[in-house]
Motif scaffolding. Sequence first.
Motif, PDB file in Angstrom:
ATOM      1  N   ASN A   1       0.859  -1.173   0.000  1.00  0.00           N
ATOM      2  CA  ASN A   1       0.000   0.000   0.000  1.00  0.00           C
ATOM      3  C   ASN A   1       0.898   1.226   0.000  1.00  0.00           C
ATOM      4  N   ILE A   2       0.451   2.289  -0.616  1.00  0.00           N
ATOM      5  CA  ILE A   2       1.288   3.500  -0.718  1.00  0.00           C
ATOM      6  C   ILE A   2       1.641   4.062   0.653  1.00  0.00           C
ATOM      7  N   THR A   3       0.849   3.750   1.664  1.00  0.00           N
ATOM      8  CA  THR A   3       1.163   4.228   3.004  1.00  0.00           C
ATOM      9  C   THR A   3       2.373   3.525   3.597  1.00  0.00           C
ATOM     10  N   GLU A   4       2.826   2.428   2.966  1.00  0.00           N
ATOM     11  CA  GLU A   4       3.933   1.634   3.500  1.00  0.00           C
ATOM     12  C   GLU A   4       5.288   1.952   2.868  1.00  0.00           C
ATOM     13  N   VAL A   5       5.330   2.852   1.905  1.00  0.00           N
ATOM     14  CA  VAL A   5       6.588   3.084   1.197  1.00  0.00           C
ATOM     15  C   VAL A   5       7.073   4.512   1.403  1.00  0.00           C
ATOM     16  N   ASN A   6       8.362   4.683   1.202  1.00  0.00           N
ATOM     17  CA  ASN A   6       8.973   6.003   1.201  1.00  0.00           C
ATOM     18  C   ASN A   6       8.400   6.767   0.016  1.00  0.00           C
ATOM     19  N   THR A   7       7.956   7.983   0.246  1.00  0.00           N
ATOM     20  CA  THR A   7       7.338   8.749  -0.843  1.00  0.00           C
ATOM     21  C   THR A   7       8.301   9.732  -1.485  1.00  0.00           C
ATOM     22  N   GLN A   8       9.584   9.497  -1.362  1.00  0.00           N
ATOM     23  CA  GLN A   8      10.590  10.352  -1.984  1.00  0.00           C
ATOM     24  C   GLN A   8      10.918   9.796  -3.369  1.00  0.00           C
ATOM     25  N   PHE A   9      10.127  10.178  -4.347  1.00  0.00           N
ATOM     26  CA  PHE A   9      10.307   9.708  -5.712  1.00  0.00           C
ATOM     27  C   PHE A   9      10.501  10.890  -6.644  1.00  0.00           C
ATOM     28  N   ASP A  10      11.203  10.646  -7.737  1.00  0.00           N
ATOM     29  CA  ASP A  10      11.288  11.670  -8.770  1.00  0.00           C
ATOM     30  C   ASP A  10       9.955  11.770  -9.506  1.00  0.00           C
ATOM     31  N   TYR A  11       9.302  10.624  -9.703  1.00  0.00           N
ATOM     32  CA  TYR A  11       8.003  10.587 -10.383  1.00  0.00           C
ATOM     33  C   TYR A  11       7.117   9.543  -9.728  1.00  0.00           C
ATOM     34  N   VAL A  12       5.835   9.826  -9.734  1.00  0.00           N
ATOM     35  CA  VAL A  12       4.826   8.844  -9.364  1.00  0.00           C
ATOM     36  C   VAL A  12       3.902   8.745 -10.567  1.00  0.00           C
ATOM     37  N   ILE A  13       3.793   7.539 -11.103  1.00  0.00           N
ATOM     38  CA  ILE A  13       2.965   7.326 -12.288  1.00  0.00           C
ATOM     39  C   ILE A  13       1.741   6.528 -11.873  1.00  0.00           C
ATOM     40  N   CYS A  14       0.579   7.097 -12.118  1.00  0.00           N
ATOM     41  CA  CYS A  14      -0.690   6.465 -11.754  1.00  0.00           C
ATOM     42  C   CYS A  14      -1.383   5.967 -13.013  1.00  0.00           C
ATOM     43  N   MET A  15      -2.081   4.866 -12.867  1.00  0.00           N
ATOM     44  CA  MET A  15      -2.768   4.289 -14.017  1.00  0.00           C
ATOM     45  C   MET A  15      -4.153   4.902 -14.235  1.00  0.00           C
ATOM     46  N   GLU A  16      -4.768   5.440 -13.186  1.00  0.00           N
ATOM     47  CA  GLU A  16      -6.109   6.000 -13.305  1.00  0.00           C
ATOM     48  C   GLU A  16      -6.181   7.328 -12.558  1.00  0.00           C
ATOM     49  N   LEU A  17      -7.080   8.211 -12.997  1.00  0.00           N
ATOM     50  CA  LEU A  17      -7.243   9.524 -12.380  1.00  0.00           C
ATOM     51  C   LEU A  17      -7.634   9.396 -10.909  1.00  0.00           C
ATOM     52  N   SER A  18      -8.505   8.455 -10.578  1.00  0.00           N
ATOM     53  CA  SER A  18      -8.925   8.291  -9.179  1.00  0.00           C
ATOM     54  C   SER A  18      -7.732   7.931  -8.296  1.00  0.00           C
ATOM     55  N   ILE A  19      -6.789   7.178  -8.841  1.00  0.00           N
ATOM     56  CA  ILE A  19      -5.585   6.831  -8.083  1.00  0.00           C
ATOM     57  C   ILE A  19      -4.726   8.078  -7.887  1.00  0.00           C
ATOM     58  N   LYS A  20      -4.572   8.860  -8.943  1.00  0.00           N
ATOM     59  CA  LYS A  20      -3.794  10.100  -8.840  1.00  0.00           C
ATOM     60  C   LYS A  20      -4.380  11.010  -7.755  1.00  0.00           C
ATOM     61  N   GLU A  21      -5.699  11.158  -7.757  1.00  0.00           N
ATOM     62  CA  GLU A  21      -6.349  12.015  -6.769  1.00  0.00           C
ATOM     63  C   GLU A  21      -6.139  11.497  -5.348  1.00  0.00           C
TER      64      GLU A  21
END
Length: 133
Positions: free
Chosen positions: A54-74
Amino acid sequence: MAKALADSAFSLLERKIVVDSTGITAQANNKATLQAQETVKKRHWDLTSHLSKNITEVNTQFDYVICMELSIKEAVIAHHPSIGKNIINWHIQDPYKHRNSETAATVYEETLNEIEENLSAFMVKELFGVNID
């Protein structure tokens, strides 16, 4: 599937690029679906040791985050507002929704092909500064 594809593509580069895969509703430590495993196996990749995060379990220091769907991006922006400026949405339907359907194999293959097309364009743009539309 996206991580397997990106790892394979980026392994050809001289610089090290770290790729990770998470979900916004994923339960931790679930194996990849059988359909995902079979789809990538055709390309000689192995997902048998892949475990969901789950995204809550990872370090969020990324150069990019690529989402497959708009709801995920939001949802990602809502949980991690600092990611907002480097987030990309590819508008690719999550094949997990079709995992038990008669068309699952086709949907997973189409999804992997869409990820591959988007990843190729992303790599060309980021590595060479050329937009492919």
